[in-house]
Write an enzyme that holds these catalytic residues in place. Structure first.
Site, mmCIF file in Angstrom:
data_model
loop_
_atom_site.group_PDB
_atom_site.id
_atom_site.type_symbol
_atom_site.label_atom_id
_atom_site.label_comp_id
_atom_site.label_asym_id
_atom_site.label_seq_id
_atom_site.Cartn_x
_atom_site.Cartn_y
_atom_site.Cartn_z
ATOM 1 N N ASP A 181 -9.852 -8.960 9.019
ATOM 2 C CA ASP A 181 -9.288 -7.627 8.755
ATOM 3 C C ASP A 181 -10.241 -6.463 9.052
ATOM 4 O O ASP A 181 -9.798 -5.431 9.499
ATOM 5 C CB ASP A 181 -8.842 -7.562 7.283
ATOM 6 C CG ASP A 181 -7.876 -6.420 7.016
ATOM 7 O OD1 ASP A 181 -7.019 -6.150 7.875
ATOM 8 O OD2 ASP A 181 -7.978 -5.784 5.942
ATOM 9 N N ARG A 191 1.520 -12.172 -0.527
ATOM 10 C CA ARG A 191 0.153 -12.394 -0.034
ATOM 11 C C ARG A 191 -0.484 -13.637 -0.622
ATOM 12 O O ARG A 191 -0.120 -14.088 -1.707
ATOM 13 C CB ARG A 191 -0.730 -11.196 -0.438
ATOM 14 C CG ARG A 191 -0.283 -9.856 0.118
ATOM 15 C CD ARG A 191 -0.664 -9.726 1.562
ATOM 16 N NE ARG A 191 -0.224 -8.476 2.160
ATOM 17 C CZ ARG A 191 -0.927 -7.804 3.080
ATOM 18 N NH1 ARG A 191 -2.091 -8.254 3.485
ATOM 19 N NH2 ARG A 191 -0.452 -6.706 3.595
ATOM 20 N N LYS A 200 -9.705 -1.697 1.642
ATOM 21 C CA LYS A 200 -9.345 -0.545 2.476
ATOM 22 C C LYS A 200 -10.077 0.731 2.029
ATOM 23 O O LYS A 200 -10.500 1.540 2.850
ATOM 24 C CB LYS A 200 -7.837 -0.312 2.435
ATOM 25 C CG LYS A 200 -7.002 -1.520 2.800
ATOM 26 C CD LYS A 200 -7.262 -1.994 4.198
ATOM 27 C CE LYS A 200 -6.246 -3.050 4.621
ATOM 28 N NZ LYS A 200 -6.496 -3.555 5.970
ATOM 29 N N SER A 257 -1.435 -3.226 10.794
ATOM 30 C CA SER A 257 -1.146 -4.194 9.743
ATOM 31 C C SER A 257 0.003 -5.114 10.133
ATOM 32 O O SER A 257 0.990 -4.671 10.719
ATOM 33 C CB SER A 257 -0.758 -3.455 8.467
ATOM 34 O OG SER A 257 -1.780 -2.579 8.124
ATOM 35 N N TYR A 283 -1.672 -3.488 -6.910
ATOM 36 C CA TYR A 283 -1.414 -4.273 -5.705
ATOM 37 C C TYR A 283 -2.470 -4.105 -4.616
ATOM 38 O O TYR A 283 -2.799 -2.975 -4.245
ATOM 39 C CB TYR A 283 -0.046 -3.895 -5.113
ATOM 40 C CG TYR A 283 0.498 -5.002 -4.238
ATOM 41 C CD1 TYR A 283 1.253 -6.023 -4.785
ATOM 42 C CD2 TYR A 283 0.189 -5.076 -2.880
ATOM 43 C CE1 TYR A 283 1.706 -7.073 -4.011
ATOM 44 C CE2 TYR A 283 0.631 -6.123 -2.101
ATOM 45 C CZ TYR A 283 1.396 -7.116 -2.678
ATOM 46 O OH TYR A 283 1.840 -8.159 -1.913
ATOM 47 N N CYS A 286 0.324 -7.518 12.321
ATOM 48 C CA CYS A 286 0.557 -7.837 13.742
ATOM 49 C C CYS A 286 -0.076 -9.178 14.087
ATOM 50 O O CYS A 286 -0.271 -9.490 15.247
ATOM 51 C CB CYS A 286 -0.063 -6.778 14.649
ATOM 52 S SG CYS A 286 0.964 -5.352 14.896
ATOM 53 N N ARG A 337 0.846 -1.190 0.000
ATOM 54 C CA ARG A 337 0.000 0.000 0.000
ATOM 55 C C ARG A 337 0.881 1.239 0.000
ATOM 56 O O ARG A 337 1.959 1.231 0.586
ATOM 57 C CB ARG A 337 -0.885 0.040 1.245
ATOM 58 C CG ARG A 337 -2.058 -0.890 1.206
ATOM 59 C CD ARG A 337 -2.967 -0.675 2.400
ATOM 60 N NE ARG A 337 -2.388 -1.145 3.635
ATOM 61 C CZ ARG A 337 -1.809 -0.390 4.545
ATOM 62 N NH1 ARG A 337 -1.741 0.932 4.378
ATOM 63 N NH2 ARG A 337 -1.301 -0.911 5.635
ATOM 64 N N HIS A 372 -10.847 -1.493 11.531
ATOM 65 C CA HIS A 372 -9.780 -2.401 11.069
ATOM 66 C C HIS A 372 -9.636 -3.521 12.115
ATOM 67 O O HIS A 372 -8.663 -3.552 12.865
ATOM 68 C CB HIS A 372 -8.484 -1.575 10.950
ATOM 69 C CG HIS A 372 -7.363 -2.273 10.245
ATOM 70 N ND1 HIS A 372 -6.049 -1.926 10.449
ATOM 71 C CD2 HIS A 372 -7.348 -3.279 9.340
ATOM 72 C CE1 HIS A 372 -5.275 -2.692 9.706
ATOM 73 N NE2 HIS A 372 -6.017 -3.511 9.024
HETATM 74 C C1 OXD Z 1 -3.133 -4.196 5.771
HETATM 75 C C2 OXD Z 1 -3.772 -5.317 5.077
HETATM 76 O O1 OXD Z 1 -2.108 -3.706 5.290
HETATM 77 O O2 OXD Z 1 -4.748 -5.851 5.614
HETATM 78 O O3 OXD Z 1 -3.639 -3.789 6.825
HETATM 79 O O4 OXD Z 1 -3.331 -5.692 3.983
HETATM 80 MN MN MN Z 2 -5.404 -4.801 7.361
#
Ligand code: OXD
Ligand code: MN
Length: 586
Positions: free
Chosen positions: A276, A365, A207, A249, A198, A251, A70, A227
């Site tokens: 998510d 991913r 998002k 993100s 991406y 974690c 991102r 989130h």
């Molecule tokens: C993030 C994702 O970056 O879920 O939070 O991809």
């Molecule tokens: Mn996320």
């Protein structure tokens, strides 16, 4: 005419006139459509097959090496008034935002197919769901949207019935980082994204829609777009508590969402609703209910193995799209810490050479439908969602934050959420390992001024009588020589068990200036092999360190100026005063 809805038809016509595609394809979401897109991408080289015996229906996509995460610095909120976007967002006026993007989109789909993707975020029949339409020139985006959202004919019918939808316009453009922007126009419920193929930059339902635009809508309509993962924890007695957890993100949200109970707690069951995003709505009984707007996962691959996340390991062995992983000599996908096989080619397709860095990109991913997950909850499709017993915030903190604590009240919990901070990871472009404040894990995703967002959170105290309790966890505490003090992964259930028992008023805790902390014996550590000294450290807080944390948080909150809610500062002052009292006593 491919739709009964004139507003949708005329938008598609306008975009087509501007971007000049070769052809227009309205997505139905059928299996045949998915297969034919896959075939087409295999021919063009956008995808390659993986080992068909061990990874049936799995494909590899290698993104442009400059397009791997991102791009927060190129992501903008376009509101009339700059203060409405807040310092948590990059801002541009709607007129400038449109002008910039319209210039980029001019003729950009020449020679390409324009795909129209109607999608529904949330169960098709749920009153909590919201729909959108993404226009894209990327078949990879269409295939990912098929796995991750409820897309196609059923969504289109709902859109035609309702008449409103979020408009997302995307083109991969030339993949030139100098010509890459992601713009949000929340007042118009629209998104324009150019120059990236991406993840969150391109799969606009995730998002862009389900967090940035939805959080803006949620404030106007009295709900929360967060989130957060959603997971159901079923105790041996058969009671299921649903909790929603917000972590920055990378974690471990996906791991926690599909946690496998450790041997000691083998009679617990864990049900995944989402990994998510959670949309939280007050219901008629005065509780918060959650739905996951997504129906698939776009998870970080490295680190996934049979021990860390067996459910994820198994669910990505079939019907998955991998992006930027390495491959073995047998053409299986490979990533760091897979603990099986060895890389032959790296994520860029070069023969593997450790001198070139990790074999799989650290932000590589998998994309899979949620139904692949062995712990998929039956209620993930329930229109009414699930009632939430606890909200859990957390971050990656080597020091300072204890393993777990409970906020004293909802308002104090909002301060705890606003204080979420974490060491950065590879999910976002930039330096890795520096602490950054990430209130409610929403820093990259809140579609309006954080100060107004905190006010919105605080307002729930007056309108929702049976709010969930709020907790904070830190699985990442380290010793001075860099060892993790808590084993993490499945063992985190021991902490979640304490959280649930607190919700049922059954578990012990001691009141401290920062909230309620478990005594070491309140957490079940049987067979964990963790020393009493380590547990003591994990369940205590250093008043001086937390005081420093509160001072730094106070400065951060005040940096939002007059809009910062006075109540939030009052909560910070209350914690500071309690800490000062304790420090004076010591
Ligand atoms: C993030 C994702 O970056 O879920 O939070 O991809
Ligand atoms: Mn996320």
């Amino acid at each position: 005419m491919m739709t009964q809805l004139p507003a949708l038809q005329s938008w598609v016509d306008q975009v087509a006139a501007h971007t000049r595609p070769l052809a227009i394809h309205w997505c139905t979401g059928s299996e045949e459509e998915y297969q034919s897109l896959i075939e087409q991408m295999l021919v063009s080289g956008t995808l390659t097959t993986l080992n068909e015996k061990t990874y049936p229906n799995c494909y590899l996509h290698r993104s442009d090496p400059d397009d791997v995460a991102r791009v927060e610095h190129l992501t903008f909120l376009c509101t009339q008034n700059e203060d409405d976007a807040g310092q948590n967002n990059n801002w541009m006026s709607p007129a400038d935002g449109h002008a910039k993007m319209d210039a980029l989109f001019d003729g950009c789909m020449e020679g390409r197919i324009l795909y129209v993707i109607p999608y529904c975020m949330g169960p098709i029949e749920s009153p909590y769901s919201r729909c959108g339409v993404e226009i894209t020139d990327s078949p990879y985006v269409v295939a990912n949207m098929k796995l991750m959202t409820r897309m196609g004919s059923a969504a289109l019918q709902r859109i035609e019935r309702e008449g409103t939808f979020v408009r997302g316009l995307h083109s991969t453009g030339e993949l030139d980082p100098e010509r890459r922007f992601i713009m949000h126009f929340p007042d118009e419920l629209s998104i324009k994204s150019y120059g990236s193929g991406y993840g969150g930059n391109a799969l606009l339902g995730k998002k862009c829609h389900a967090l940035r635009i939805a959080s803006y809508q949620a404030r106007e309509e009295g709900w929360l777009a967060e989130h957060m993962l959603i997971v159901g924890l079923e105790s041996p007695a058969g009671a299921i508590h649903y909790i929603a957890c917000a972590f920055p993100s990378a974690c471990g949200k996906t791991n926690l969402a599909m946690l496998i109970p450790p041997e000691e707690l083998h009679d617990w069951k864990v049900w995944t609703l989402g990994d998510d995003i959670a949309w939280l709505h007050p219901d008629d009984t005065g509780k918060l209910r959650a739905v996951n707007p997504e129906s698939g996962y776009f998870g970080v691959v490295p680190g996934t193995n049979r021990k860390t996340n067996k459910n994820a390991y198994d669910m990505i062995m079939h019907d998955a799209i991998f992006t930027n992983v390495a491959t073995t000599a047998d053409n299986e996908p490979w990533w760091e810490d897979k603990k099986d096989g060895a890389p032959a080619f790296d994520w860029q397709g070069r023969p593997y050479d450790p001198a070139n860095g990790p074999a799989a990109h650290p932000n590589s991913r998998f994309t899979v439908a949620a139904t692949n997950n062995p712990s998929y909850s039956k209620l993930a499709d329930a229109p009414e969602g699930v009632p939430i017993s606890a909200i859990v915030f957390g971050g990656r903190r080597k020091t300072v934050a204890p393993l777990v604590f409970e906020a004293k009240s909802w308002k104090h919990g909002v301060l705890v959420g606003a204080g979420t901070a974490s060491e950065t990871t590879a999910a976002m472009v930039g330096e890795v390992g520096v602490i950054r404040r990430d209130p409610m894990a929403m820093k990259p995703f809140c579609g309006y001024n954080f100060a107004d967002y905190w006010s919105h959170w605080l307002s729930f105290e007056d309108t929702v009588p049976h709010l969930p309790k709020i907790f904070h966890v830190n699985w990442f505490r380290q010793s001075e020589d860099g060892e993790f003090l808590w084993p993490g992964f499945g063992e985190n259930l021991r902490v979640l068990q304490w959280i649930i028992e607190r919700c049922e008023h059954r578990a012990g805790a001691g009141e401290t200036p920062i909230g309620f902390l478990p005594h070491p014996e309140d957490i079940d550590t049987i067979d964990l092999g963790i020393s009493a000294e380590t547990m003591e450290l994990l369940t205590s807080v250093d008043a001086q360190q937390w005081r420093d944390e509160m001072i730094s948080l106070g400065k951060y909150l005040e940096s939002y100026g007059d809009r910062t809610p006075a109540e939030l500062m009052r909560q910070q002052q209350l914690v500071l005063a309690a800490l000062d009292k304790e420090l004076a006593r010591a």
